[in-house]
Write a protein that holds these residues in place. Structure first.
Motif, PDB file in Angstrom:
ATOM      1  N   SER A  25     142.645  68.740 -77.590  1.00  0.00           N
ATOM      2  CA  SER A  25     142.403  69.611 -76.438  1.00  0.00           C
ATOM      3  C   SER A  25     142.541  68.866 -75.111  1.00  0.00           C
ATOM      4  O   SER A  25     142.463  69.491 -74.050  1.00  0.00           O
ATOM      5  N   GLU A  26     142.733  67.544 -75.196  1.00  0.00           N
ATOM      6  CA  GLU A  26     142.911  66.747 -73.987  1.00  0.00           C
ATOM      7  C   GLU A  26     143.706  65.491 -74.351  1.00  0.00           C
ATOM      8  O   GLU A  26     143.964  65.233 -75.523  1.00  0.00           O
ATOM      9  N   GLN A  75     148.829  64.262 -76.408  1.00  0.00           N
ATOM     10  CA  GLN A  75     147.809  65.049 -77.092  1.00  0.00           C
ATOM     11  C   GLN A  75     148.094  65.305 -78.563  1.00  0.00           C
ATOM     12  O   GLN A  75     147.254  65.902 -79.239  1.00  0.00           O
TER      13      GLN A  75
END
Length: 117
Positions: A25-26, A75
């Protein structure tokens, strides 16, 4: 909190290939060591491959020469699996652990890989 989502599992014949993906997610590669684990039916969870923040890789003896861990440096973590055999059948999980903060450890939900004729 880092969320991890695996994909790419499925049914494949012995000798075949699959590529697993794990999307975070990051951005993770600067601060998190990344790993692929698997759990086969009736067996303990096993570390399959690791990619650390320096770009170094490590593999379980059972997959050396057949599996390749890599990332896009942003990512997404990959696991290229070649020459699969029935012993590779398992649920495969992605894990991220912060290189310096032990409490920052995150797991994905897993993706099923089945190797069968």
């Amino acid at each position: 909190q880092v969320r991890l989502v695996e994909s790419g599992g499925g049914l494949v014949q012995p000798g075949g290939s699959l590529r697993l993906s794990c999307v975070a997610s990051e951005k993770v590669f600067d601060f998190y060591n990344m790993h692929w684990y698997r759990r086969a039916p009736g067996k303990q969870r096993e570390l399959v491959a690791s990619l650390n923040i320096r770009g170094n890789t490590n593999y379980a003896d059972s997959v050396k020469g057949r599996f390749t861990i890599s990332g896009d440096n942003v990512q997404t973590l990959y696991l290229q699996m070649d020459n699969l055999n029935p012993d590779d059948t398992a649920v495969y999980y992605c894990k991220a652990n912060h290189f310096d903060i032990d409490t920052r450890e995150y797991w994905g939900q897993g993706t099923q890989v089945t190797v069968s004729p």
